[in-house]
Write a protein that holds these residues in place. Structure first.
Motif, short mmCIF file in Angstrom:
data_model
loop_
_atom_site.label_atom_id
_atom_site.label_comp_id
_atom_site.label_asym_id
_atom_site.label_seq_id
_atom_site.Cartn_x
_atom_site.Cartn_y
_atom_site.Cartn_z
N LEU B 320 0.48 -1.25 0.11
CA LEU B 320 0.26 -0.29 -0.05
C LEU B 320 0.91 1.61 -0.58
O LEU B 320 0.04 2.32 -0.15
CB LEU B 320 -0.64 -0.02 0.89
N GLY B 321 2.19 1.03 0.85
CA GLY B 321 2.73 2.43 0.41
C GLY B 321 3.28 3.24 1.70
O GLY B 321 4.03 3.48 1.81
N TYR B 322 2.87 2.43 2.60
CA TYR B 322 3.52 2.65 3.89
C TYR B 322 4.70 2.33 4.27
O TYR B 322 5.61 3.49 5.24
CB TYR B 322 2.35 1.62 5.14
N GLU B 323 5.70 2.26 3.56
CA GLU B 323 7.00 1.92 3.87
C GLU B 323 7.48 2.25 2.72
O GLU B 323 9.23 2.45 2.53
CB GLU B 323 7.60 0.27 4.16
N ALA B 324 7.02 3.15 1.70
CA ALA B 324 8.03 3.53 0.62
C ALA B 324 9.33 4.19 0.82
O ALA B 324 10.02 4.35 0.34
CB ALA B 324 7.11 4.66 -0.03
N ASN B 325 9.01 5.18 2.33
CA ASN B 325 9.92 6.43 2.71
C ASN B 325 11.29 5.84 3.04
O ASN B 325 12.53 5.82 3.62
CB ASN B 325 9.98 7.09 3.24
N GLY B 328 10.96 0.51 1.09
CA GLY B 328 9.90 -0.27 0.00
C GLY B 328 8.82 0.21 0.19
O GLY B 328 7.85 -0.32 0.74
N THR B 329 8.90 -0.55 -1.46
CA THR B 329 6.93 -1.11 -1.47
C THR B 329 7.01 -2.06 -1.75
O THR B 329 7.79 -2.87 -1.68
CB THR B 329 6.36 0.13 -3.08
N GLY B 516 10.40 0.00 9.07
CA GLY B 516 9.49 0.84 9.86
C GLY B 516 10.87 2.40 10.93
O GLY B 516 11.93 1.86 10.25
#
Lengths: 438, 545
Positions: B320-325, B328-329, B516
């Motif tokens: 979903l993009g919660y770890e994009a920063n 990663g995705t 995280g």
């Protein structure tokens, strides 16, 4: 409460020291306060404030030591923790490498504390993130980011009369922007001692421009290329090298700093003459404490001078074994920059690749310091002095030691995480496969 | 301040140098503190009720509370010396609420009712501030309250109760085996963790759990002064959700092949001795010829490939993009799942997620948001069928209840989606590694985890091993060095052409898996049997500096 002044810390340490009955005793007192805010999918996901303070006692009888820690500071608690450390020391096996305590030392006042950074609160963090989100929303991009700030103090006292105190602040920000189609991604990460330098709006705009610019990447063949590494990418590579500057591992023959036939490579021309690396606690961009955990003064130390290895770090024990000065390890390294700029480097490149950052770097071979990892968040093909198009990410297998022998140009050094590094142009950088990841 | 800096600054016999890369939350205590009785559940229930009542009165629509006592003992030795013995205890309370449709969190180690009520206020206040930046309200999958229940890792012997001397003596005896057999160095460590966790929520659950984990591991090193070369071999142990019984060897838990491997009991002394012979062989091994090979991957190696290429990409928060920063995705996007025909692997490939497997690192009775644990299919006959979700994600993939994947590494950390055990199901027909090897013309047989790297969407990976044997015309010819396999996840799992049977099934695991921001660790197991992958690209990683 968690951030004590020098005098307040000294008062508690003296009180605790008065309870000690051990032959040697070292007591440390540290505290930190700070907070963070995390966001993803253009909204805040988590946020928190964390404060803590604790006191640690290491007591020694002969070569037996014991450590106990506590987070209560009344007289009875201080007495209890000192007593517990002494009990533990009596039970512990002998440590043949135990070193007697250092006596009083003189340290210059550090420049690690910045009042503006210490004053960051949840509202300021939310404001800063609001600005970043604004860039994302206006650009129809999706943002995920993290802002964290902290203030800390560290102090310690030993039974030989040594006392040390330091207070520091830091703030770090990073954000990833992705386009709606998921075909472009950009990233920026910055850390500062002084929050006045932090501009989340401007930084997010850089990430946004990378996200848009990297969309629609084309695949090119892996192989050896001239690369221009932005400071973030350069730091990813060189950061993995510094643990190797340890004399004991080198002397023991299990490091890239070990010499064939025995001994270390100190004094050898191991890197290109353009490479000079040092640490300096008084550097205004990357200040650090002027003392180390065991009380040694932390001074400016040159590790590599014009490509020649000048220093390796020694524990006090190993220095005694070898009869040399115990140069403490440095963590906040500075690689001297050059006069070039990324724009100049691109202009001077016939065929090459511009790398924003690397990702998932792991050691492959400790003997040669070979690393593997991938490019991420903006990789571009350069031809005839111009950026031609974004390219798909590559996996690399390369050693920072080999890389720092292939230096063509260096730009102005800047702080990245806990390092200061310049952008660099490197020839013959080895990419071994393609990745579809965006 | 980063923990690493903190340890660096303090460096007071906390084993700072050796442990600087290993998370070590909590305060140092004496070993006997680790044996103190857990906090009484009546007391914990009273404290939890303070949170639940206060949160409701301040306007929270949901609240949960975790009262945690985390005990850790780390022993590190090298050669004849004990480098450090670290005992830590971390005790406190973490409070999570939903107010105005947004999450808020606060934690404190002040365990009086007043401090706990104040922390609850803070959590609600943070939720309300965050709500202003929120796009849509948090949607929790329904969860019934279980009342007062408990769960305990079924251990036979609590490692923290074993006298320190016995543990130190075992490590030093193993070091002696290495040194008397010609090793230059050995670093040998033992990690023991006990999580005493109490969870309560406004749904009406009061869950008390007692969770144990153990990990013995070592590195044997041999140097060759003349050539300036050195080689290492790490332990072939696995971190386990077990007690000290893991370190009590049993013949029926040994698998004897070209080397001896271990199931639910580990023989430290034997493995150290073998490792010492291996470092000698590794120094003399010939370099691998790069090219395509059939790979035979032992579970001691394959578990990490499963972790990185199957476990992480099927985490729904990454998708979903919660770890994009940070992490990663994922390449396993929702459209691939919705298509019901995304070919993740060959027909032999079946992955099951669970938090119930006995002796595994992920096994608990309930997750950190009070959901009873279970197992479910992720990849069925090679097709992607599901993800790993928490309560606030379940609705996104049309689930009526959470899969129980919530975890926090401390009372002071916010719980979020973490990987359950993800295991490759064994082959249905009888098959042993030896049978597999007989049919291979040009192959490599790999054991043990080593270098690992994968991209941020989990397409491209590279792994190497502790031991790599060459297979030629159906027979093992000897060790080779500098071999690493590089592949694309989907191509790799589609190249899976044989999987051994249940008799070869073993667990491997990651004891300190990071994810995280701020980073948290978790422990997770991956089971599999030896498996074959056809025509995988292998590179030679040897260089000269």
């Amino acid at each position: 409460m968690p951030i004590l002044s020098k005098e307040e810390a000294q008062t508690i340490l003296k009180k605790a020291m008065a309870f000690s009955k051990a032959e040697d005793c070292t007591i440390s007192l540290s505290g930190s306060e700070g907070g963070n805010i995390r966001y993803a999918r253009n909204a805040v996901s988590t946020a928190g404030d964390i404060n803590s303070m604790s006191l640690g006692v290491t007591s020694a009888f002969g070569k037996r030591t014991g450590t106990a820690t506590i987070n209560e500071f009344d007289d009875a608690s201080l007495q209890k923790v000192v007593h517990r450390a002494e009990e533990l020391a009596k039970l512990a096996p002998e440590n043949p490498e135990y070193m007697p305590l250092l006596g009083p030392q003189t340290y210059p006042e550090s420049i690690t504390y910045n009042p503006a950074t210490a004053a960051i609160n949840p509202d300021k963090r939310a404001d800063a993130v609001g600005k970043s989100l604004q860039v994302a929303k206006e650009g129809k991009l999706e943002a995920a980011g993290f802002l964290e700030n902290g203030t800390g103090f560290n102090s310690f006292m030993n039974s030989k009369g040594l006392f040390a105190y330091n207070k520091d602040t830091d703030v770090s920000f990073s954000v990833t922007l992705r386009n709606e189609a998921g075909t472009g991604s950009g990233y920026i990460s910055k850390s500062y001692n002084d929050v006045a330098r932090l501009d989340t709006l401007a930084l997010t705009k850089i990430a946004a421009s990378k996200a848009n610019g990297s969309a629609g990447a084309k695949a090119i063949e892996p192989g050896k290329y001239t690369v221009i590494l932005e400071p973030l990418a350069a730091s990813d590579m060189v950061d993995n090298m510094f643990n190797g500057f340890d004399a004991r591992n080198a002397d023991e023959g299990r490091s890239f700093m070990s010499k064939k036939g025995g001994g270390t490579r100190m004094g050898e021309q191991l890197f290109d003459p353009n490479v000079t690396i040092y640490n300096d606690p008084m550097d205004p961009i990357l200040p650090s404490s002027t003392w180390t955990g065991d009380g040694r003064p932390q001074r400016k130390t040159v590790w590599v001078d014009k490509g020649v290895v000048k220093n390796l770090a020694y524990s006090r024990y190993w220095a005694q074994q070898k009869g040399v000065d115990a140069v403490p390890p440095a963590r906040r390294m500075i690689m001297q920059g050059g006069t070039s700029s990324i724009a100049d480097m691109i202009k001077n490149t016939d065929r090459g690749i511009l790398v924003t950052r690397f990702w998932y770097i792991r050691f492959v071979d400790p003997q040669t310091l070979l690393l593997t990892g991938l490019t991420r968040d903006g990789t571009f093909y350069i031809e005839n002095g111009k950026i031609k198009f974004p390219i798909k990410n590559f996996r690399f297998n390369e050693s920072p030691v080999i890389m720092l022998n292939n230096v063509e140009e260096l730009g102005k050094a800047e702080r990245v995480g806990n390092l200061v590094v310049p952008p660099m142009k490197i020839r013959d950088f080895t990419f071994t496969s393609l990745s579809d990841a965006v | 301040m980063k923990r690493r800096d903190f340890l660096h600054y303090t460096g007071l016999g906390l084993g700072a140098a050796i442990l600087s890369n290993i998370p070590l939350p909590g305060k140092a205590v004496s070993p006997e503190v680790l044996l103190d009785n857990p906090i009484d559940t009546t007391v914990k229930k009273q404290l939890a009720d303070v949170v639940l009542t206060t949160a409701k009165s301040k306007g929270a629509s949901y609240a949960d509370v975790r009262i945690g006592r985390y005990l850790r003992q780390y022993i590190t030795t090298r050669e004849r010396n004990v480098e450090s013995i670290t005992n830590t205890e971390s005790y406190g309370i973490g409070i999570r609420v939903i107010a105005n449709g947004s999450w808020g969190f606060a934690a404190t180690d002040r365990m009086d009712k007043e401090s706990i009520a104040k922390a609850t206020d803070t959590a609600v206040a943070i939720a309300k501030v965050n709500a202003k930046l929120q796009i849509e309200p948090v949607q929790l999958a329904p969860q019934k309250g279980y009342g007062e229940v408990n769960w305990k890792t079924p251990i036979e012997k609590n490692g923290l109760e074993v006298p320190l001397k016995e543990k130190v003596d075992l490590l030093l005896a193993a070091n002696n085996v290495a040194l008397t057999n010609g090793a230059s160095f050995i670093n040998n460590s033992l990690f023991l963790i006990n999580e005493q966790k109490y969870f309560a929520s406004t749904d009406g659950s009061y869950i008390d759990q007692d969770i144990h984990r153990i990990w013995p591991t070592f590195t044997v090193t041999k140097t060759d002064k003349k050539s300036g070369k050195f080689e290492t071999r790490n332990a072939l142990s696995a971190p386990m959700g077990m007690g000290y019984e893991y370190l009590m060897p049993r013949e029926e838990d040994k698998i004897k092949g070209i080397i001896t491997l271990y199931k639910n009991r580990y023989d430290l002394l034997e493995d150290v001795k073998t490792a010492t012979l291996h470092v000698d062989e590794k120094l003399k091994a010939k370099p691998v010829e790069p090219g395509k090979y059939d790979l035979v991957l032992d579970p001691t190696n394959l578990f990490l490939t499963i972790h990185e290429s199957v476990g992480h990409p099927t985490e729904l928060d990454r998708v979903l993009g919660y770890e994009a920063n940070y992490a990663g995705t994922s390449f396993v996007t929702l459209d691939k799942w919705k298509s019901k025909n995304f070919n993740f692997g060959s027909k032999l490939v079946n992955f099951v997620a669970d938090k119930t497997q006995q002796n595994s690192l992920g096994a608990v009775g309930y997750d950190d948001e009070g959901v009873k644990t279970k197992e479910w299919d992720l990849i069925k006959d090679g097709i992607l069928v599901n993800y790993q979700a928490t309560r606030d994600q379940a609705h996104i993939i049309g689930l009526k209840e959470s899969q129980g994947c919530s975890y926090a590494d401390d009372w002071s950390s916010v719980q979020f989606q973490r990987m359950p055990n993800v295991s490759l199901q064994v082959g249905k027909s009888p098959l042993q590694p030896a049978d597999m090897i007989k049919k291979i013309e040009k192959g490599l047989y790999m054991f043990g985890r080593n270098s690992y790297s994968i991209d941020q969407q989990r397409y491209n990976f590279q792994f190497s091993s502790q031991l790599c044997y060459e297979i030629k015309n159906g027979a093992i010819t000897g060790l080779v060095r500098d071999a690493a396999y590089q592949a694309n996840t989907q191509e790799f799992w589609n190249s899976c052409s044989a999987i051994c049977d249940q008799s070869d099934f073993r667990l491997g695991g990651s004891f300190f898996d990071g994810k995280g921001q701020p980073s948290q660790v978790s422990a997770v197991s991956h089971g599999c049997a030896t498996s074959k992958f056809s025509g995988v690209n292998v590179i030679n990683t040897g260089r000269k500096i």
